[in-house]
Design a protein around this motif. Structure first.
Motif, PDB file in Angstrom:
ATOM      1  N   MET A   1      28.814  88.158  40.909  1.00 46.74           N
ATOM      2  CA  MET A   1      28.698  86.723  40.721  1.00 46.74           C
ATOM      3  C   MET A   1      27.295  86.387  40.214  1.00 46.74           C
ATOM      4  SD  MET A   1      28.770  83.602  43.464  1.00 46.74           S
ATOM      5  CE  MET A   1      30.451  83.051  43.382  1.00 46.74           C
ATOM      6  N   GLN A   3      23.866  84.535  39.769  1.00 42.80           N
ATOM      7  CA  GLN A   3      22.959  83.782  40.632  1.00 42.80           C
ATOM      8  C   GLN A   3      22.211  82.768  39.786  1.00 42.80           C
ATOM      9  OE1 GLN A   3      20.081  86.146  42.774  1.00 42.80           O
ATOM     10  NE2 GLN A   3      19.011  84.364  43.508  1.00 42.80           N
ATOM     11  N   LEU A  18      24.933  72.579  45.237  1.00 45.38           N
ATOM     12  CA  LEU A  18      25.363  73.835  44.625  1.00 45.38           C
ATOM     13  C   LEU A  18      25.676  74.887  45.686  1.00 45.38           C
ATOM     14  CD1 LEU A  18      22.759  73.911  41.726  1.00 45.38           C
ATOM     15  CD2 LEU A  18      25.250  73.750  41.436  1.00 45.38           C
ATOM     16  N   LYS A  19      24.819  74.969  46.699  1.00 49.25           N
ATOM     17  CA  LYS A  19      25.053  75.925  47.787  1.00 49.25           C
ATOM     18  C   LYS A  19      26.333  75.587  48.536  1.00 49.25           C
ATOM     19  CE  LYS A  19      20.285  77.349  48.563  1.00 49.25           C
ATOM     20  NZ  LYS A  19      19.145  77.353  49.491  1.00 49.25           N
ATOM     21  N   LYS A  21      28.905  74.338  47.344  1.00 47.53           N
ATOM     22  CA  LYS A  21      30.025  74.740  46.484  1.00 47.53           C
ATOM     23  C   LYS A  21      30.244  76.251  46.525  1.00 47.53           C
ATOM     24  CE  LYS A  21      31.277  72.753  42.781  1.00 47.53           C
ATOM     25  NZ  LYS A  21      32.520  72.078  43.059  1.00 47.53           N
ATOM     26  N   LEU A  23      27.943  78.577  45.603  1.00 45.81           N
ATOM     27  CA  LEU A  23      27.233  79.294  44.552  1.00 45.81           C
ATOM     28  C   LEU A  23      25.994  79.991  45.106  1.00 45.81           C
ATOM     29  CD1 LEU A  23      27.509  76.617  41.731  1.00 45.81           C
ATOM     30  CD2 LEU A  23      28.961  78.596  42.134  1.00 45.81           C
ATOM     31  N   ASN A  24      25.625  81.078  44.478  1.00 41.57           N
ATOM     32  CA  ASN A  24      24.452  81.851  44.849  1.00 41.57           C
ATOM     33  C   ASN A  24      23.244  81.221  44.157  1.00 41.57           C
ATOM     34  OD1 ASN A  24      22.634  83.797  45.595  1.00 41.57           O
ATOM     35  ND2 ASN A  24      23.737  85.491  44.653  1.00 41.57           N
ATOM     36  N   VAL A  25      22.437  80.489  44.919  1.00 45.85           N
ATOM     37  CA  VAL A  25      21.372  79.660  44.350  1.00 45.85           C
ATOM     38  C   VAL A  25      20.054  79.928  45.069  1.00 45.85           C
ATOM     39  CG1 VAL A  25      20.641  77.286  43.915  1.00 45.85           C
ATOM     40  CG2 VAL A  25      23.062  77.839  43.897  1.00 45.85           C
ATOM     41  N   LEU A  94      31.209  72.405  35.753  1.00 44.47           N
ATOM     42  CA  LEU A  94      31.652  73.559  36.536  1.00 44.47           C
ATOM     43  C   LEU A  94      33.150  73.541  36.823  1.00 44.47           C
ATOM     44  CD1 LEU A  94      28.621  73.894  38.963  1.00 44.47           C
ATOM     45  CD2 LEU A  94      29.199  75.362  37.022  1.00 44.47           C
ATOM     46  N   LYS A  98      33.429  78.579  33.998  1.00 46.64           N
ATOM     47  CA  LYS A  98      33.063  79.468  35.092  1.00 46.64           C
ATOM     48  C   LYS A  98      31.599  79.851  34.961  1.00 46.64           C
ATOM     49  CE  LYS A  98      37.638  81.389  35.563  1.00 46.64           C
ATOM     50  NZ  LYS A  98      38.472  82.562  35.472  1.00 46.64           N
ATOM     51  N   LEU A  99      30.950  80.029  36.074  1.00 53.52           N
ATOM     52  CA  LEU A  99      29.521  80.314  36.093  1.00 53.52           C
ATOM     53  C   LEU A  99      29.164  81.559  35.280  1.00 53.52           C
ATOM     54  CD1 LEU A  99      26.966  79.070  37.216  1.00 53.52           C
ATOM     55  CD2 LEU A  99      27.231  80.482  39.240  1.00 53.52           C
ATOM     56  N   ASP A 100      30.020  82.569  35.295  1.00 53.21           N
ATOM     57  CA  ASP A 100      29.760  83.794  34.543  1.00 53.21           C
ATOM     58  C   ASP A 100      29.611  83.535  33.045  1.00 53.21           C
ATOM     59  OD1 ASP A 100      29.892  85.149  36.912  1.00 53.21           O
ATOM     60  OD2 ASP A 100      31.898  85.946  36.582  1.00 53.21           O
TER      61      ASP A 100
END
Length: 118
Positions: A1, A3, A18-19, A21, A23-25, A94, A98-100
């Motif tokens: 995933m 970051q 964001l956290k 949700k 997500l790695n932040v 988002l 997708k974050l990727d």
């Protein structure tokens, strides 16, 4: 995933959102980069394979001029740049992307759209 490395100019409440949700932040201050030049943040992001989230359009120039295709940057451009407006723009984006997909690209996010520059 992927970051996210969040620049100092992004409100803490956005980071918390964001956290929440999942997500790695991390904020730049958490990795010892508080107050450093943008170029140093960019080099850290490349070395650690993280995507930068910022309100600073100077990062778009850094991407184009120095680190094209080797760095992921998300620039949020909303007026006024309040936490609510930033969250609204990020949430809309988002839900679609997708974050990727932000890796190794420059992405400009506004209230209306997200534009990826490869």
């Amino acid at each position: 995933m992927i970051q996210l490395l969040v620049d100092e100019n992004v409100p803490v409440s956005v980071v918390e959102w964001l956290k929440n949700k999942g997500l790695n932040v991390r904020r730049v201050s958490e990795v010892g980069l508080k107050g450093v030049e943008n170029g140093e943040i960019a080099r850290y992001a490349i070395k650690n394979d993280v995507v930068i989230l910022t309100l600073d359009t100077d990062f778009a120039h850094i991407y184009h001029d120095v680190f094209r295709h080797s760095l992921g940057i998300i620039v949020v451009k909303v007026k006024p740049p309040t936490a609510i407006n930033i969250i609204e723009a990020l949430d809309k984006t988002l839900r679609k992307i997708k974050l990727d997909e932000f890796d190794k690209k420059l992405t400009i996010i506004t209230k209306r759209k997200a534009r990826m520059i490869v």
